[in-house]
Design a protein around this motif. Structure first.
Motif, PDB file in Angstrom:
ATOM      1  N   LEU A  36       0.831  -1.201   0.000  1.00  0.00           N
ATOM      2  CA  LEU A  36       0.000   0.000   0.000  1.00  0.00           C
ATOM      3  C   LEU A  36       0.866   1.251   0.000  1.00  0.00           C
ATOM      4  CD1 LEU A  36      -2.739   1.382   0.187  1.00  0.00           C
ATOM      5  CD2 LEU A  36      -2.657   1.089   2.681  1.00  0.00           C
ATOM      6  N   TYR A  37       1.922   1.246   0.788  1.00  0.00           N
ATOM      7  CA  TYR A  37       2.820   2.408   0.868  1.00  0.00           C
ATOM      8  C   TYR A  37       3.401   2.737  -0.515  1.00  0.00           C
ATOM      9  CZ  TYR A  37       6.891   5.259   2.157  1.00  0.00           C
ATOM     10  OH  TYR A  37       7.831   6.257   2.248  1.00  0.00           O
ATOM     11  N   ARG A  48       2.787   6.004  -3.019  1.00  0.00           N
ATOM     12  CA  ARG A  48       3.905   6.828  -3.474  1.00  0.00           C
ATOM     13  C   ARG A  48       3.911   6.966  -4.999  1.00  0.00           C
ATOM     14  NH1 ARG A  48       3.722   8.491   0.665  1.00  0.00           N
ATOM     15  NH2 ARG A  48       5.300   8.862   2.254  1.00  0.00           N
ATOM     16  N   ARG A  49       3.568   5.899  -5.696  1.00  0.00           N
ATOM     17  CA  ARG A  49       3.516   5.964  -7.168  1.00  0.00           C
ATOM     18  C   ARG A  49       2.405   6.911  -7.626  1.00  0.00           C
ATOM     19  NH1 ARG A  49       4.499   0.298  -6.681  1.00  0.00           N
ATOM     20  NH2 ARG A  49       2.269  -0.134  -6.870  1.00  0.00           N
ATOM     21  N   GLU A  92       4.173  15.843  -3.403  1.00  0.00           N
ATOM     22  CA  GLU A  92       5.081  15.376  -2.367  1.00  0.00           C
ATOM     23  C   GLU A  92       4.412  15.578  -1.009  1.00  0.00           C
ATOM     24  OE1 GLU A  92       8.212  13.605  -0.585  1.00  0.00           O
ATOM     25  OE2 GLU A  92       8.004  13.865  -2.755  1.00  0.00           O
ATOM     26  N   PRO A  93       3.965  14.497  -0.365  1.00  0.00           N
ATOM     27  CA  PRO A  93       3.257  14.642   0.914  1.00  0.00           C
ATOM     28  C   PRO A  93       4.128  15.287   1.987  1.00  0.00           C
ATOM     29  CG  PRO A  93       2.963  12.432   0.010  1.00  0.00           C
ATOM     30  CD  PRO A  93       4.041  13.092  -0.795  1.00  0.00           C
ATOM     31  N   ILE A 125      -3.977   9.473   2.025  1.00  0.00           N
ATOM     32  CA  ILE A 125      -4.473   8.701   0.892  1.00  0.00           C
ATOM     33  C   ILE A 125      -4.598   7.265   1.368  1.00  0.00           C
ATOM     34  CG2 ILE A 125      -3.995   7.850  -1.444  1.00  0.00           C
ATOM     35  CD1 ILE A 125      -2.460  10.417  -1.984  1.00  0.00           C
ATOM     36  N   ILE A 126      -5.801   6.719   1.332  1.00  0.00           N
ATOM     37  CA  ILE A 126      -6.060   5.371   1.826  1.00  0.00           C
ATOM     38  C   ILE A 126      -7.128   4.701   0.962  1.00  0.00           C
ATOM     39  CG2 ILE A 126      -5.386   5.741   4.230  1.00  0.00           C
ATOM     40  CD1 ILE A 126      -8.203   6.361   4.929  1.00  0.00           C
ATOM     41  N   PRO A 127      -7.281   3.380   1.078  1.00  0.00           N
ATOM     42  CA  PRO A 127      -8.311   2.671   0.304  1.00  0.00           C
ATOM     43  C   PRO A 127      -9.717   3.111   0.700  1.00  0.00           C
ATOM     44  CG  PRO A 127      -6.653   1.132   1.103  1.00  0.00           C
ATOM     45  CD  PRO A 127      -6.401   2.437   1.800  1.00  0.00           C
ATOM     46  N   GLU A 128     -10.555   3.272  -0.295  1.00  0.00           N
ATOM     47  CA  GLU A 128     -11.929   3.718  -0.055  1.00  0.00           C
ATOM     48  C   GLU A 128     -12.703   2.728   0.811  1.00  0.00           C
ATOM     49  OE1 GLU A 128     -15.193   5.816  -2.901  1.00  0.00           O
ATOM     50  OE2 GLU A 128     -14.585   3.789  -3.492  1.00  0.00           O
TER      51      GLU A 128
END
Length: 296
Positions: free
Chosen positions: A202-203, A207-208, A216-217, A241-244
């Protein structure tokens, strides 16, 4: 050491009080103290620092605590399974799953439990890295996971169960919560990150996605679990940013999810199983999986 000693140790670690731990475990304080001292001798390390004010767990104690909890949990599960079999219950099924696969797992279990009500189903929810490790250890009959987690080769077969999407998550009262998504406006915003150590897939995926959008977070803190990230966002600590799918699994009333456009934000989930399946209960569960998802 025995399971009782481990339970006593866990209780002391939770209460930081020998007297309170003894009360909860139903033994005398001297017996509790003796058990902890004996455990420390067996481990060759001090687990607690005693003082008149109570006890403080040591670094060695903190290191040992997760393993002790896991050992006790596994032992209790094993006892339960044996007792169920002793009552005449038939069969056992073991499943590991990501929390973002909860809805799909629930669908499968709803059908399976009606067909095989006597099969004991053991479910373990995992994070990214622990899911990969579980698949490599081959200790479960089925894995509800992201497609890229399935090891290459012929050891596993899999079937696509559903798709999920990466979203920008921000506090519901954020000034941009109801605006069209524009990454250029997010620069400098406090960002709550997912740990690469616990969830490398996930990380790296996040990033991609960020790199492709020249974003750039501004990372201010990081958590091992995406669920903790969601809670932090809801508390107003920043955006992420995470999965819905997490919005449907965990309480997220204070979080606004904005789906990120683009095919690179789609996450493909699968149900995976061992090619050489010998467990009769697993074969029955596979029939359910195929009926529900084979034509998707």
């Amino acid at each position: 050491m025995d399971i009782s000693q481990l339970k006593y140790f866990i209780t002391v670690a939770q209460t930081l009080s020998l007297s309170e731990a003894a009360r909860r475990c139903g033994i005398s304080q001297p017996a509790m103290s003796y058990s902890i001292v004996d455990l420390e001798k067996q481990l060759g390390a001090e687990l607690f620092i005693r003082s008149r004010k109570g006890v403080t767990i040591t670094e060695a104690g903190m290191e040992f605590l997760p393993d002790a909890i896991e050992i006790v949990n596994n032992a209790e599960k094993a006892v339960f399974r044996v007792r169920q079999l002793g009552k005449g219950d038939n069969g056992r099924l073991s499943i590991s799953a990501l929390t973002t696969s909860s809805a799909v797992l629930s669908r499968c279990l709803a059908v399976f439990s009606k067909r095989c009500p006597d099969v004991l189903t053991d479910i373990t929810f995992t994070s990214g890295r622990s899911q990969v490790l579980a698949m490599n250890e081959q200790k479960y009959d089925f894995h509800f996971a992201v497609q890229e987690m399935v090891p290459a080769g012929e050891t596993f077969q899999s079937m696509i169960s559903h798709h999920d999407y990466l979203c920008v998550a921000m506090p519901a009262d954020h000034p941009l919560a109801n605006e069209p998504l524009d990454f250029s406006r997010l620069k400098g915003e406090r960002y709550i990150d997912v740990s690469e150590t616990d969830g490398p897939a996930l990380y790296n995926e996040i990033r991609r996605v960020c790199a492709a959008r020249n974003y750039e977070p501004n990372v201010v803190c990081q958590y091992d679990r995406a669920e903790a990230v969601l809670l932090s966002v809801g508390a107003g600590a920043g955006i992420s940013i995470i999965p819905e799918a997490l919005s449907r699994v965990f309480y997220a009333e204070n979080v606004k999810f904005i789906r990120i456009p683009g095919s690179d934000t789609i996450r493909t989930y699968v149900i995976a199983w061992h090619t050489r399946m010998t467990n009769p209960s697993a074969k029955r569960f596979l029939e359910v999986v195929q009926e529900l998802f084979e034509n998707k």
